[in-house]
Scaffold this motif. Structure first.
Motif, short mmCIF file in Angstrom:
data_model
loop_
_atom_site.label_atom_id
_atom_site.label_comp_id
_atom_site.label_asym_id
_atom_site.label_seq_id
_atom_site.Cartn_x
_atom_site.Cartn_y
_atom_site.Cartn_z
N GLY A 3 0.77 -1.22 0.00
CA GLY A 3 0.00 0.00 0.00
C GLY A 3 0.81 1.28 0.00
N GLU A 4 2.06 1.21 0.40
CA GLU A 4 2.88 2.41 0.51
C GLU A 4 3.11 3.09 -0.82
OE1 GLU A 4 6.44 1.47 2.61
OE2 GLU A 4 5.35 0.71 4.34
N ASN A 5 3.18 2.32 -1.90
CA ASN A 5 3.50 2.90 -3.21
C ASN A 5 2.35 2.76 -4.20
OD1 ASN A 5 6.18 3.56 -2.47
ND2 ASN A 5 6.70 1.40 -2.64
N ILE A 6 1.13 2.67 -3.71
CA ILE A 6 -0.01 2.44 -4.58
C ILE A 6 -0.19 3.55 -5.60
CG2 ILE A 6 -1.77 3.46 -3.08
CD1 ILE A 6 -2.13 0.27 -5.13
N TRP A 37 -7.21 2.90 8.91
CA TRP A 37 -7.90 1.97 8.03
C TRP A 37 -8.07 2.53 6.62
CZ3 TRP A 37 -12.93 2.16 5.81
CH2 TRP A 37 -13.33 0.96 5.21
N LEU A 38 -8.29 3.82 6.53
CA LEU A 38 -8.62 4.45 5.26
C LEU A 38 -7.35 4.85 4.49
CD1 LEU A 38 -11.32 4.91 3.96
CD2 LEU A 38 -11.23 7.26 4.72
N THR A 39 -6.62 3.86 4.05
CA THR A 39 -5.39 4.08 3.29
C THR A 39 -5.71 4.26 1.81
OG1 THR A 39 -5.10 1.73 2.86
CG2 THR A 39 -4.11 2.60 4.89
N ASP A 40 -4.72 4.65 1.04
CA ASP A 40 -4.91 4.75 -0.41
C ASP A 40 -5.28 3.40 -1.01
OD1 ASP A 40 -4.39 7.46 -0.42
OD2 ASP A 40 -2.35 7.27 -1.17
N LEU A 41 -4.70 2.35 -0.47
CA LEU A 41 -5.01 1.01 -0.96
C LEU A 41 -6.47 0.67 -0.69
CD1 LEU A 41 -3.85 -1.55 -2.25
CD2 LEU A 41 -3.24 -2.33 0.04
N CYS A 42 -6.96 1.01 0.48
CA CYS A 42 -8.36 0.77 0.83
C CYS A 42 -9.28 1.58 -0.10
CB CYS A 42 -8.60 1.16 2.28
SG CYS A 42 -10.30 0.95 2.82
N ARG A 45 -9.59 0.05 -3.47
CA ARG A 45 -10.48 -1.12 -3.47
C ARG A 45 -11.93 -0.70 -3.66
NH1 ARG A 45 -7.51 -2.98 1.41
NH2 ARG A 45 -5.88 -4.34 0.63
N PHE A 46 -12.34 0.36 -2.97
CA PHE A 46 -13.72 0.83 -3.11
C PHE A 46 -13.96 1.38 -4.51
CE2 PHE A 46 -13.68 0.36 1.40
CZ PHE A 46 -15.01 0.12 1.74
N LEU A 47 -13.02 2.09 -5.06
CA LEU A 47 -13.17 2.60 -6.42
C LEU A 47 -13.24 1.46 -7.44
CD1 LEU A 47 -10.77 5.63 -6.16
CD2 LEU A 47 -13.20 5.76 -6.75
N ARG A 48 -12.37 0.49 -7.30
CA ARG A 48 -12.37 -0.65 -8.23
C ARG A 48 -13.65 -1.47 -8.10
NH1 ARG A 48 -7.20 -4.09 -7.87
NH2 ARG A 48 -8.23 -5.10 -9.60
N THR A 58 -18.39 6.47 -3.33
CA THR A 58 -18.63 7.30 -2.15
C THR A 58 -19.76 6.72 -1.31
OG1 THR A 58 -17.85 9.31 -3.26
CG2 THR A 58 -19.29 9.61 -1.35
N LYS A 59 -20.84 6.35 -1.95
CA LYS A 59 -21.97 5.78 -1.22
C LYS A 59 -21.55 4.50 -0.49
CE LYS A 59 -26.66 4.07 -1.78
NZ LYS A 59 -27.75 3.79 -2.70
N MET A 60 -20.84 3.64 -1.17
CA MET A 60 -20.40 2.38 -0.58
C MET A 60 -19.46 2.63 0.61
SD MET A 60 -18.42 -0.66 -2.54
CE MET A 60 -18.05 -2.21 -1.77
#
Length: 71
Positions: A3-6, A37-42, A45-48, A58-60
């Motif tokens: 996640g550090e270099n996403i 919890w709300l990392t760029d990686l997380c 995942r929601f966007l994908r 956003t809704k999800m």
């Protein structure tokens, strides 16, 4: 850690959507646990999961954050 270099794996538009998604839920980020919890990686995942559609993502994510606060 993965996640550090996403952001290096994302194009300019995807990074913009990632930042927009975080902005859309910032009012629900109230604890250190939320921030960790709300990392760029997380966020990615929601966007994908919603085919990079910002409104659906956003809704999800908002629903998930509200659920996490309840339980």
């Amino acid at each position: 850690m993965e996640g550090e270099n996403i952001r290096k794996t994302l194009d300019e538009n995807e990074i913009k959507l990632l930042d927009e998604l975080k902005e859309n839920v910032k009012d629900l980020i109230t604890t250190e646990s939320d921030k960790k919890w709300l990392t760029d990686l997380c966020l990615r995942r929601f966007l994908r999961a919603r085919d990079w559609k910002i409104d659906k993502s956003t809704k999800m994510l908002r629903n998930t954050l509200l659920w996490r606060k309840e339980y």
